[in-house]
Design an enzyme around this catalytic site. Structure first.
Site, short mmCIF file in Angstrom:
data_model
loop_
_atom_site.label_atom_id
_atom_site.label_comp_id
_atom_site.label_asym_id
_atom_site.label_seq_id
_atom_site.Cartn_x
_atom_site.Cartn_y
_atom_site.Cartn_z
N ASP A 226 30.65 -3.22 15.58
CA ASP A 226 30.01 -1.92 15.35
C ASP A 226 28.74 -1.72 16.15
OD1 ASP A 226 31.75 -0.67 13.54
OD2 ASP A 226 30.93 -1.76 11.83
N ASP B 184 34.14 -4.00 3.62
CA ASP B 184 33.76 -2.87 4.44
C ASP B 184 33.06 -1.80 3.60
OD1 ASP B 184 33.99 -1.56 7.07
OD2 ASP B 184 35.30 -0.14 6.02
N GLU C 207 29.13 -5.50 3.82
CA GLU C 207 28.62 -4.78 4.99
C GLU C 207 27.58 -3.77 4.50
OE1 GLU C 207 29.75 -1.60 8.48
OE2 GLU C 207 30.87 -1.67 6.61
#
Length: 592
Positions: A394, A297, A326
């Site tokens: 997301d 992340d 990410e």
């Protein structure tokens, strides 16, 4: 989680420094495990995938719900609010994140055969570590699976209390931990790889070290773990001066402390112990009983020096592990070159595909140029493992992007901005199918966000996190709107025809070396015709793909590209003469 996509000056300087001091960082050296090349991924948001154990549901306290809170019915109209929600507020979005549907690990285990039937090769789990929220990016413990994902939540809490979380030698295996290890075993038995989310930039406020910091302030053994702006002054009992940095200002996500481009040593030691635990659970040096890698992340928000050291550990534990960063922008190339991350969530692929195939706002030349540029930006061989996604936790869902053509990929995909919440119509489903055909025929490792294949639609977070639509359940039609606007009544049941289409594309990909491992070359991109033709070629196999984005039937002549007089569309078995191939509006062909 979404971040700003910009490297800080300190990170840029670290990249430059590492490039000067190490021949690897910033170079074109690259190596990825063979299993990751061309594999098909599936992203699972655990709380919303499947409730396999009705006896482990979170309670009101754990969900931080208001008076009257209760578990939400899995098959309920997403925008219909329960009594406890209506009594608490008139704002749908003020309370929806306190909903819990009961998804758990047993639900995933129960559906592993479904994933295998679809033809998948690897699973990416959003966070599974113990946390209060439904999204689990606010960890309470890294070394334990969420208590409500396993069969004995209360017993697991007792095991937490029996440990010293700072001392890995005292860590126990909870019932949820053990069930996760069982899940890994059962996935591996089906030739499914498993990676999980690593969130090393921040924790939740319930994280054990942060709780000690809150209680003991400057006397806490963990006072240097977090970015603390000020401690509470005992001389002012009526005022609490304790303040700290929250991720992007969110105080529920306190940020770890860094120095010299890496996390401070005690945090690194803890994260390294956690990494060993999940990659080699029994500590015997054989990683086959552990996870197959990590998705990391907000990777840009941690210093390069941390990633260098952490990756050395990961690859010592399992040289065949993958690490997926990410990163939403072109900065990703800095993190893949020379032994850092294996690959990235390839949002640049999604941008290009959406702009051309859905929104029709760029021409074929720009579409081709952007695909070629992505390939150029990475070391040789990296293109085969780029995680080519169209949506995620997301973003709005792919199906809803087809309904709301022209909206920005980020920032406008919410009902408050006028984003339509209805189901795609037949024409819009054709757009989704065209995107899928491209996604599964282009170079890389395509990823499906759970439910895309079963027909799910939804706006951006939190509407992209609806409960999975299953064939063995009957769902209420969607008739409500979050702001009371008019909308059609939409059937919300499993779309078998769409599932079979995705299954067919994956089957074709898995059975073709050219589609999995072949080079990709664009042969033709005519802006006026809105037609793109590309070839995927490997030793002994050549496949040509045609994409027609126009509203009209198009004709293509392939005789200058291949010698054969006829080709077969391997999706439906129909043959064509290479001198005259007709492609229906908003559709594509995969020709062999």
């Amino acid at each position: 989680m979404i971040h700003n996509g910009l490297l800080s000056l300190s990170v840029i300087l670290l990249i430059i420094t590492q490039a000067c001091t190490s021949p690897e960082i910033g170079s074109d050296s690259y190596n990825a495990p063979e299993w990751a090349e061309g594999i098909v991924w599936y992203q699972i948001f655990p709380e919303r995938f499947r409730d396999g154990d009705p006896g482990n549901q979170p309670d009101r306290k754990r969900a931080r719900g208001p008076e009257g809170w209760e578990i939400t019915e899995w098959t309920q109209d997403w925008y219909k609010r329960d009594l406890w929600e209506r009594e608490h507020t008139d704002d749908f979005y003020a309370v929806v994140r306190e909903r819990r549907y009961g998804g758990d690990l047993q639900g995933v285990i129960d559906k592993l055969d479904y994933l295998k039937e679809l033809g998948l090769g690897a699973i990416y789990f959003n966070p599974v570590f113990d946390a209060q929220s439904m999204h689990k990016y606010d960890a309470s413990y890294y070394h334990h699976i969420d208590r409500n994902f396993g069969p004995d939540p209360d017993g697991d809490v007792g095991r937490f209390k029996a440990e010293d979380p700072a001392d890995a030698s005292t860590w126990e295996w909870t019932s949820a931990d053990s069930l996760f290890l069982q899940l890994i075993d059962e996935a591996h038995d089906r030739d499914l790889k498993v990676i999980i989310d690593g969130v090393w930039n921040h924790t939740g406020t319930e994280f054990w070290a942060f709780q000690d910091l809150v209680e003991n302030q400057e006397e806490s053994a963990y006072k240097d773990w977090y970015v603390v702006n000020s401690f509470d002054d005992p001389a002012t009992p009526d005022t609490n001066e304790f303040d700290y940095e929250g991720w992007w200002g969110f105080k529920g996500l306190p940020v770890f402390q860094e120095e010299n481009g890496t996390l401070v040593k005690p945090i690194r030691n803890h994260i390294f112990a956690v990494t060993r635990r999940w990659m080699d659970p029994n500590g015997d040096g054989d990683p086959s009983d552990g996870i197959d890698g990590w998705r990391l992340d907000v990777a840009e928000e941690l210093g390069i020096n941390f990633w260098i050291e952490w990756h050395e550990l990961v690859r010592n534990l399992n040289p065949e592990a993958v690490t997926v960063a990410e990163i939403w922008t072109e900065n990703a190339k800095e993190y893949i070159s020379g032994g850092l991350f294996t690959t990235v969530m390839n949002y640049r692929f999604a941008y290009a595909a959406k702009d051309f195939l859905i929104d029709d706002k760029i021409n074929t030349e720009e579409f081709a140029d952007r695909l070629i540029q992505i390939e150029k930006d990475y070391p040789k061989g990296a293109g085969y493992v780029l995680q080519n996604l169209m949506d995620s936790h997301d973003t709005a869902r792919l199906a809803s992007f087809t309904v709301n053509q022209g909206v920005e990929y980020e920032g406008e995909s919410h009902p408050r901005d006028g984003f339509k919440v209805r189901k795609p119509n037949e024409k819009e489903r054709k757009l989704q199918k065209l995107v899928a055909l491209f996604q599964f025929s282009w170079k890389g490792a395509p990823m499906i966000y759970y439910g895309t294949e079963s027909g799910m639609w939804g706006a951006d977070d939190p509407d992209d996190r609806k409960p999975m639509v299953w064939e063995d359940m009957e769902y209420e039609p969607e008739t409500h709107h979050p702001f009371g606007d008019d909308r059609p009544a939409d059937s919300n049941n499993f779309d078998l025809e769409l599932f079979e289409y995705y299954k067919k594309l994956i089957e074709l990909r898995n059975s073709s070396d050219a589609l999995k491992y072949g080079e990709a070359k664009i042969l033709f991109d005519d802006p006026e015709k809105k037609l793109v033709i590309f070839v995927r070629k490997s030793a002994g196999e050549e496949i040509i793909v045609i994409l027609n984005r126009s509203e009209f039937e198009q004709e293509a002549d392939l005789s200058e590209y291949i010698k054969e007089k006829s080709v077969e569309n391997i999706i439906d078995g129909i043959s064509y003469t290479t001198s005259s191939i007709k492609i229906k509006p908003i559709s594509g062909l995969i020709l062999k």
